[in-house]
Design a protein around this motif. Sequence first.
Motif, short mmCIF file in Angstrom:
data_model
loop_
_atom_site.label_atom_id
_atom_site.label_comp_id
_atom_site.label_asym_id
_atom_site.label_seq_id
_atom_site.Cartn_x
_atom_site.Cartn_y
_atom_site.Cartn_z
N SER A 1 3.25 -18.93 2.75
CA SER A 1 3.49 -17.76 3.59
C SER A 1 3.14 -18.08 5.03
N LYS A 2 3.98 -17.60 5.95
CA LYS A 2 3.74 -17.83 7.37
C LYS A 2 2.82 -16.78 7.98
N TYR A 3 2.69 -15.62 7.33
CA TYR A 3 2.00 -14.49 7.93
C TYR A 3 0.93 -13.93 7.00
N SER A 4 -0.08 -13.34 7.60
CA SER A 4 -1.10 -12.67 6.79
C SER A 4 -0.68 -11.24 6.54
N THR A 5 -1.31 -10.60 5.59
CA THR A 5 -1.02 -9.19 5.29
C THR A 5 -2.12 -8.30 5.83
N LYS A 6 -2.95 -8.83 6.69
CA LYS A 6 -4.05 -8.06 7.27
C LYS A 6 -3.48 -7.00 8.21
N ILE A 7 -3.83 -5.75 7.96
CA ILE A 7 -3.35 -4.64 8.79
C ILE A 7 -4.54 -3.94 9.39
N CYS B 1 5.91 3.34 3.85
CA CYS B 1 4.93 2.27 3.97
C CYS B 1 4.40 1.88 2.59
N GLU B 2 4.10 2.87 1.76
CA GLU B 2 3.59 2.61 0.42
C GLU B 2 4.65 1.94 -0.45
N GLU B 3 5.92 2.34 -0.31
CA GLU B 3 6.99 1.72 -1.08
C GLU B 3 7.14 0.25 -0.70
N ILE B 4 7.08 -0.04 0.58
CA ILE B 4 7.18 -1.42 1.04
C ILE B 4 6.01 -2.23 0.53
N ARG B 5 4.81 -1.67 0.61
CA ARG B 5 3.61 -2.35 0.12
C ARG B 5 3.74 -2.65 -1.37
N SER B 6 4.20 -1.67 -2.14
CA SER B 6 4.36 -1.84 -3.58
C SER B 6 5.36 -2.95 -3.89
N LEU C 1 3.78 -6.37 -3.10
CA LEU C 1 2.82 -6.79 -4.11
C LEU C 1 3.54 -7.21 -5.40
N GLU C 2 4.59 -6.50 -5.74
CA GLU C 2 5.37 -6.84 -6.95
C GLU C 2 5.95 -8.24 -6.83
N HIS C 3 6.48 -8.58 -5.65
CA HIS C 3 7.07 -9.90 -5.46
C HIS C 3 6.05 -11.01 -5.32
N GLN C 4 4.83 -10.68 -4.96
CA GLN C 4 3.79 -11.69 -4.80
C GLN C 4 3.15 -12.08 -6.13
N GLU C 5 3.28 -11.21 -7.15
CA GLU C 5 2.65 -11.48 -8.45
C GLU C 5 3.43 -12.38 -9.33
#
Length: 127
Positions: free
Chosen positions: A13-19, A115-120, A123-127
């Motif tokens: 990954s090129k980017y962090s998910t820190k918000i 925002c929650e849908e995008i986050r979900s 996370l689904e694609h990262q697992e």
Amino acid sequence: LFGGELEPDAEESKYSTKIEPPVYRPREKKPHILELVDMAKTNSLVREICASSEISQEERQFLLDAAYRHAVFNYEKIADYYANATPAMQRLMEKSALVIIDFNQAIENGYVRLCEEIRSQYLEHQE
């Protein structure tokens, strides 16, 4: 609403998910209510729509409703106004999502759903 910090991470990954949401320090001076929104384009469209004799009343109403999309809000001044407003005005400004103070309330009012849908999905694609 949300600020983010992009930083190099692992090779995958090129980017962090820190918000980190931005923190705004309001000024003590309450701006005049007319400074909160620029209605110039809206008002111009309203005048043109009202002057037209070539459209139906239903079309006129539709175009008048749509004209308000062109209002330009000054969120910095809105935040200053909010900080100096009455509790009743603050509550209504929050309900209109002019300011978001309580993240859970914003979710409840439906403003954070995307925002929650995008986050979900992320996370689904990262697992």
